[in-house]
Design an enzyme around this catalytic site. Structure first.
Site, PDB file in Angstrom:
ATOM      1  N   PHE A  41       0.839  -1.186   0.000  1.00 45.95           N
ATOM      2  CA  PHE A  41       0.000   0.000   0.000  1.00 45.95           C
ATOM      3  C   PHE A  41       0.886   1.252   0.000  1.00 45.95           C
ATOM      4  CE2 PHE A  41      -2.037  -3.518   2.176  1.00 45.95           C
ATOM      5  CZ  PHE A  41      -3.272  -3.594   1.554  1.00 45.95           C
ATOM      6  N   SER A  61      -6.858  -7.780  -1.074  1.00 52.45           N
ATOM      7  CA  SER A  61      -6.329  -7.201   0.159  1.00 52.45           C
ATOM      8  C   SER A  61      -6.762  -5.744   0.271  1.00 52.45           C
ATOM      9  CB  SER A  61      -4.800  -7.290   0.193  1.00 52.45           C
ATOM     10  OG  SER A  61      -4.378  -8.636   0.246  1.00 52.45           O
ATOM     11  N   CYS A 120      -3.883  -4.788   6.888  1.00 49.80           N
ATOM     12  CA  CYS A 120      -4.140  -5.541   5.661  1.00 49.80           C
ATOM     13  C   CYS A 120      -5.072  -6.705   5.964  1.00 49.80           C
ATOM     14  CB  CYS A 120      -2.821  -6.055   5.071  1.00 49.80           C
ATOM     15  SG  CYS A 120      -3.034  -6.975   3.534  1.00 49.80           S
ATOM     16  N   THR A 146      -8.287  -9.467   4.278  1.00 48.18           N
ATOM     17  CA  THR A 146      -8.703 -10.137   3.055  1.00 48.18           C
ATOM     18  C   THR A 146     -10.219 -10.103   2.900  1.00 48.18           C
ATOM     19  OG1 THR A 146      -6.800 -11.613   3.191  1.00 48.18           O
ATOM     20  CG2 THR A 146      -8.606 -12.301   1.772  1.00 48.18           C
ATOM     21  N   ALA A 149      -8.748 -12.077  12.844  1.00 45.54           N
ATOM     22  CA  ALA A 149      -8.300 -13.118  13.760  1.00 45.54           C
ATOM     23  C   ALA A 149      -8.097 -12.521  15.155  1.00 45.54           C
ATOM     24  CB  ALA A 149      -6.996 -13.735  13.258  1.00 45.54           C
ATOM     25  N   HIS A 152       0.908  -4.360   7.782  1.00 47.71           N
ATOM     26  CA  HIS A 152       1.203  -5.203   8.938  1.00 47.71           C
ATOM     27  C   HIS A 152       1.441  -4.290  10.136  1.00 47.71           C
ATOM     28  CE1 HIS A 152       2.761  -8.570   6.065  1.00 47.71           C
ATOM     29  NE2 HIS A 152       1.463  -8.361   5.969  1.00 47.71           N
ATOM     30  N   THR A 162       4.260  12.303   7.786  1.00 52.67           N
ATOM     31  CA  THR A 162       5.640  12.668   8.094  1.00 52.67           C
ATOM     32  C   THR A 162       5.744  13.062   9.562  1.00 52.67           C
ATOM     33  OG1 THR A 162       6.007  13.479   5.849  1.00 52.67           O
ATOM     34  CG2 THR A 162       7.554  14.205   7.537  1.00 52.67           C
TER      35      THR A 162
END
Length: 279
Positions: free
Chosen positions: A72, A111, A118, A120, A136, A174, A219
């Site tokens: 991404f 995704s 991220c 699914t 999860a 992640h 930033t």
């Protein structure tokens, strides 16, 4: 031109506990038992569980991947609305989200970055403009998604295509951990946000470096080592496009540090530099 500011008027409030007891059970550190067994819920709750039959496509089991499958940019495409949350057969949660742009070309297995996480696509309905992702238990423990409820807004971004522009920085989706908003301050039409983070993550945060906050490429302006904090600024345009300004002091944000810093640390700790010097 270098940018700096002084932030002395920030307040800190105690961290909020998860809003739902069911999610709280999933957030607890796993025991040594071989698996986590959850009791099914037969009554409707504030989670708006999926106890009604769905006309969406059959679901597939979904867990957050530990491999780099998608990339991404941290440039949020739109804000989606949480429609339902519910217990899933795999022991986690299903999350149904209403969106416009994201569902235009969505496919099963795509995704999508939801607040920088991220996830699914396991179901979708282009007619209703909705898609579903699975969470999860570990994803709930590592991210701020446990604070979501029906009606919450979330940042959404599809995985980048090779033909697209790299407008932000390399974001894997992640999440490394969460930070707590400890200050918000308005300056003109800009908004300063100050975030407190664990020391293990702060070492990767550098002034003028990249960081993804709820999936938004930003930033870093300053790092406050003694306070375990960093800050960033949102211009007026960005404030209208992302969910960060909607959050209050004390709420959590998902954080993903720049992957380059972790690679450098890994190389240094592996003796790579010493091996080069000796060659």
């Amino acid at each position: 031109m270098a940018l700096s500011t002084s932030m002395n008027s920030f307040s800190t409030i105690p961290k909020a506990s998860p809003r739902n007891p069911i999610i709280f059970n999933l957030l607890r550190t796993p025991s040594l038992k071989p698996h986590l067994k959850l009791n099914p819920i037969s009554k409707p709750s504030s989670l708006s569980l999926f106890y009604q039959p769905s006309n969406l496509r059959p679901k597939t089991q979904c867990f957050q991947s530990t491999t780099i499958r998608s990339l991404f940019t941290g440039i949020v495409e739109e804000m989606g609305e949480i429609k339902q949350l519910g217990m899933a057969d795999h022991g986690g949660f299903d999350l149904k989200i209403r969106a416009k742009t994201i569902v235009e070309d969505v496919k099963l297995g795509d995704s999508i970055a939801v607040n920088g996480t991220c996830l699914t696509v396991t179901d979708f309905d282009t007619r209703l403009g909705e898609f579903m992702v699975g969470l999860a238990p570990e994803t709930l423990r590592k991210t701020s998604l446990s604070e979501l409820e029906s009606g919450s807004l979330v940042n959404l971004e599809r995985a980048i295509q090779p033909t697209g522009r790299m407008g932000g920085h390399f974001v894997q989706g992640h999440v490394d951990g969460t930070g707590e908003i400890v200050g918000k301050e308005v300056e003109g039409d800009s908004l300063w946000i100050k975030v407190k983070v664990d020391k293990s993550l702060l070492k990767y945060v550098v002034p003028k470096g990249f960081i993804a906050v709820d999936g938004t490429s930003l930033t870093v302006v300053d790092v406050f080592e003694e306070e375990l904090c960093f800050n960033f600024m949102l211009v007026a345009y960005t404030q209208q496009k992302v969910v960060i300004p909607l959050k209050e002091v004390g709420q959590k944000v998902n954080l993903e540090v720049d992957i380059l810093g972790k690679y450098v640390e890994r190389l240094l700790s592996s003796g790579f530099v010493d091996s080069i010097k000796g060659s």
